[in-house]
Design an enzyme around this catalytic site. Structure first.
Site, PDB file in Angstrom:
ATOM      1  N   TYR A   1      -1.241  -0.789  10.480  1.00  0.00           N
ATOM      2  CA  TYR A   1      -1.221  -1.130   9.244  1.00  0.00           C
ATOM      3  C   TYR A   1       0.151  -0.758   8.266  1.00  0.00           C
ATOM      4  O   TYR A   1       0.925  -1.344   7.745  1.00  0.00           O
ATOM      5  CB  TYR A   1      -2.551  -0.600   8.372  1.00  0.00           C
ATOM      6  CG  TYR A   1      -2.690  -1.054   7.025  1.00  0.00           C
ATOM      7  CD1 TYR A   1      -3.220  -2.209   6.557  1.00  0.00           C
ATOM      8  CD2 TYR A   1      -2.485  -0.038   6.199  1.00  0.00           C
ATOM      9  CE1 TYR A   1      -3.168  -2.445   5.316  1.00  0.00           C
ATOM     10  CE2 TYR A   1      -2.560  -0.262   4.700  1.00  0.00           C
ATOM     11  CZ  TYR A   1      -2.993  -1.364   4.154  1.00  0.00           C
ATOM     12  OH  TYR A   1      -3.611  -1.762   2.977  1.00  0.00           O
TER      13      TYR A   1
ATOM     14  N   SER B   1       0.806  -1.216  -0.061  1.00  0.00           N
ATOM     15  CA  SER B   1       0.032  -0.196  -0.035  1.00  0.00           C
ATOM     16  C   SER B   1       0.706   1.154  -0.044  1.00  0.00           C
ATOM     17  O   SER B   1       1.989   1.259   0.482  1.00  0.00           O
ATOM     18  CB  SER B   1      -0.842  -0.108   1.311  1.00  0.00           C
ATOM     19  OG  SER B   1      -1.395   1.121   1.597  1.00  0.00           O
TER      20      SER B   1
HETATM   21  P1  NAP Z   1     -10.485  -6.986   2.190  1.00  0.00           P
HETATM   22  O1  NAP Z   1     -11.608  -6.846   1.297  1.00  0.00           O
HETATM   23  O2  NAP Z   1     -10.333  -6.573   3.654  1.00  0.00           O
HETATM   24  O3  NAP Z   1      -9.882  -8.752   2.097  1.00  0.00           O
HETATM   25  C1  NAP Z   1      -8.900  -9.082   2.879  1.00  0.00           C
HETATM   26  C2  NAP Z   1      -8.762 -10.502   2.643  1.00  0.00           C
HETATM   27  O4  NAP Z   1      -7.760 -11.164   3.761  1.00  0.00           O
HETATM   28  C3  NAP Z   1      -9.912 -11.501   3.007  1.00  0.00           C
HETATM   29  O5  NAP Z   1     -10.000 -12.407   1.929  1.00  0.00           O
HETATM   30  C4  NAP Z   1      -9.637 -11.973   4.388  1.00  0.00           C
HETATM   31  O6  NAP Z   1     -10.324 -13.124   4.459  1.00  0.00           O
HETATM   32  C5  NAP Z   1      -8.039 -12.239   4.353  1.00  0.00           C
HETATM   33  N1  NAP Z   1      -7.444 -12.435   5.588  1.00  0.00           N
HETATM   34  C6  NAP Z   1      -7.440 -11.651   6.565  1.00  0.00           C
HETATM   35  N2  NAP Z   1      -6.720 -12.227   7.519  1.00  0.00           N
HETATM   36  C7  NAP Z   1      -6.396 -13.366   7.083  1.00  0.00           C
HETATM   37  C8  NAP Z   1      -5.578 -14.353   7.841  1.00  0.00           C
HETATM   38  N3  NAP Z   1      -5.115 -14.409   8.965  1.00  0.00           N
HETATM   39  N4  NAP Z   1      -5.465 -15.551   6.903  1.00  0.00           N
HETATM   40  C9  NAP Z   1      -5.769 -15.575   5.523  1.00  0.00           C
HETATM   41  N5  NAP Z   1      -6.723 -14.515   5.121  1.00  0.00           N
HETATM   42  C10 NAP Z   1      -7.019 -13.346   5.795  1.00  0.00           C
HETATM   43  O7  NAP Z   1      -9.287  -6.444   1.702  1.00  0.00           O
HETATM   44  P2  NAP Z   1      -8.726  -5.974   0.044  1.00  0.00           P
HETATM   45  O8  NAP Z   1      -8.965  -4.394  -0.058  1.00  0.00           O
HETATM   46  O9  NAP Z   1      -9.158  -6.826  -0.729  1.00  0.00           O
HETATM   47  O10 NAP Z   1      -7.189  -5.950   0.218  1.00  0.00           O
HETATM   48  C11 NAP Z   1      -6.347  -7.099  -0.455  1.00  0.00           C
HETATM   49  C12 NAP Z   1      -5.010  -6.447  -0.292  1.00  0.00           C
HETATM   50  O11 NAP Z   1      -4.811  -5.194  -0.691  1.00  0.00           O
HETATM   51  C13 NAP Z   1      -4.280  -6.286   1.233  1.00  0.00           C
HETATM   52  O12 NAP Z   1      -3.048  -6.630   1.171  1.00  0.00           O
HETATM   53  C14 NAP Z   1      -4.519  -4.595   1.425  1.00  0.00           C
HETATM   54  O13 NAP Z   1      -3.732  -4.256   2.363  1.00  0.00           O
HETATM   55  C15 NAP Z   1      -4.183  -4.341   0.079  1.00  0.00           C
HETATM   56  N6  NAP Z   1      -4.607  -2.899  -0.151  1.00  0.00           N
HETATM   57  C16 NAP Z   1      -5.955  -2.635  -0.324  1.00  0.00           C
HETATM   58  C17 NAP Z   1      -6.163  -1.388  -0.610  1.00  0.00           C
HETATM   59  C18 NAP Z   1      -7.855  -0.950  -0.561  1.00  0.00           C
HETATM   60  O14 NAP Z   1      -8.056   0.186  -0.819  1.00  0.00           O
HETATM   61  N7  NAP Z   1      -8.868  -2.062  -0.702  1.00  0.00           N
HETATM   62  C19 NAP Z   1      -5.555  -0.086  -0.737  1.00  0.00           C
HETATM   63  C20 NAP Z   1      -4.053  -0.376  -0.500  1.00  0.00           C
HETATM   64  C21 NAP Z   1      -3.722  -1.869  -0.446  1.00  0.00           C
HETATM   65  P3  NAP Z   1     -11.558 -12.988   5.612  1.00  0.00           P
HETATM   66  O15 NAP Z   1     -12.777 -12.925   4.531  1.00  0.00           O
HETATM   67  O16 NAP Z   1     -11.648 -14.703   6.258  1.00  0.00           O
HETATM   68  O17 NAP Z   1     -11.612 -12.090   6.511  1.00  0.00           O
END
Ligand code: NAP
Length: 232
Positions: free
Chosen positions: A156, A141
């Site tokens: 984070y 990020s």
């Molecule tokens: P999200 O919608 O919150 O999804 C997070 C995923 O991680 C879910 O599948 C969750 O599983 C899983 N997870 C959390 N803890 C876990 C664990 N202990 N073991 C295995 N899986 C686990 O997030 P997202 O927006 O898709 O983000 C994905 C990536 O992009 C992350 O690395 C995030 O930091 C990065 N990112 C996102 C954004 C954004 O704007 N969305 C911006 C910058 C970076 P559950 O369903 O079981 O909770």
């Protein structure tokens, strides 16, 4: 000669960017190991992709557990499934400030956002090195940018900055046929990013899939957004 069929493993593949990464990688012709910590949510997600005719297998993996990662790696080895591409996507996003972050929250965040990728890299990268091919994509990020002062929520940002250090350190420890990069998807409409975010999961996955399928002369040890290098 037919092109080699590669296998990609995605952590947190049941929703958000991780789910779309599974979708896009499978559409690009890779076999995908969709991993999820919750077996039911994982099954639903994998079934949706298999229903589209895509080659997706489900595995249980809680990246916060050393045992869970090791067991997943052992099951894949027993099934003779080699992981060529590792997408470290799973993360949590506690929103507190530095002084508002308890030690417990910091530890939980380190467990998922830093030790998760540390465990999966230890489980899968040595075999990539032995086979002479590997692509590791650490989903980070802008909030993890040391250069930008680690803006945003404390635990984070600190763990994503540490993920950058992990990326750089690992990239130097492996031969150049294993490429290790980090990327920022931008602000994306997911449960984590919320409805107001300007980017779609499809846009977020463009750079992810590009890094996952880099050619032999592609970059390593980089941090990218929109396929361009950005400062760590
Ligand atoms: P999200 O919608 O919150 O999804 C997070 C995923 O991680 C879910 O599948 C969750 O599983 C899983 N997870 C959390 N803890 C876990 C664990 N202990 N073991 C295995 N899986 C686990 O997030 P997202 O927006 O898709 O983000 C994905 C990536 O992009 C992350 O690395 C995030 O930091 C990065 N990112 C996102 C954004 C954004 O704007 N969305 C911006 C910058 C970076 P559950 O369903 O079981 O909770």
């Amino acid at each position: 000669m037919a092109p080699v069929k590669r296998t990609a493993l995605v952590t947190g593949g049941n929703r958000g960017i991780g789910f779309e990464a599974c979708h896009e990688l499978a559409k690009a012709g890779l076999q995908v190991v969709l991993t999820a910590r919750d077996p039911e949510r994982g099954r639903e997600a994998a079934d949706r992709l298999v229903g589209e005719g895509l080659e997706v297998v489900l595995e249980h993996m809680d990246v916060a557990s050393e045992e869970s990662v090791a067991q997943c790696a052992a099951r894949l080895e027993a099934a003779r499934i080699d992981v060529d591409v590792l997408i470290n996507n799973a993360a949590i996003y506690p929103t507190s400030s530095f002084f508002g972050t308890s030690e417990r929250t910091m530890l939980e965040t380190v467990q998922v956002n830093l030790l998760g990728p540390f465990r999966t890299c230890r489980a899968f990268v040595p075999r990539m090195v032995r086979r002479g091919y590997g692509r590791v994509v650490n989903v980070s990020s802008d909030i993890g940018s040391i250069n930008a002062g680690v803006p945003g929520p404390a635990a984070y940002g600190i763990t994503k900055a540490a993920l950058h250090a992990l990326t750089r350190r690992l990239a130097r420890e492996v031969p150049s046929d294993v490429k290790v990069n980090a990327m920022s998807p931008g602000w994306v409409r997911t449960d984590m990013g919320g409805h107001a975010a300007p980017r779609s999961v499809e846009q977020a996955c463009d750079t992810l899939v590009w890094l996952a399928t880099l050619p032999a002369d592609g970059p390593t040890d980089g941090f990218f957004r929109d396929r361009r290098p950005i400062p760590w």
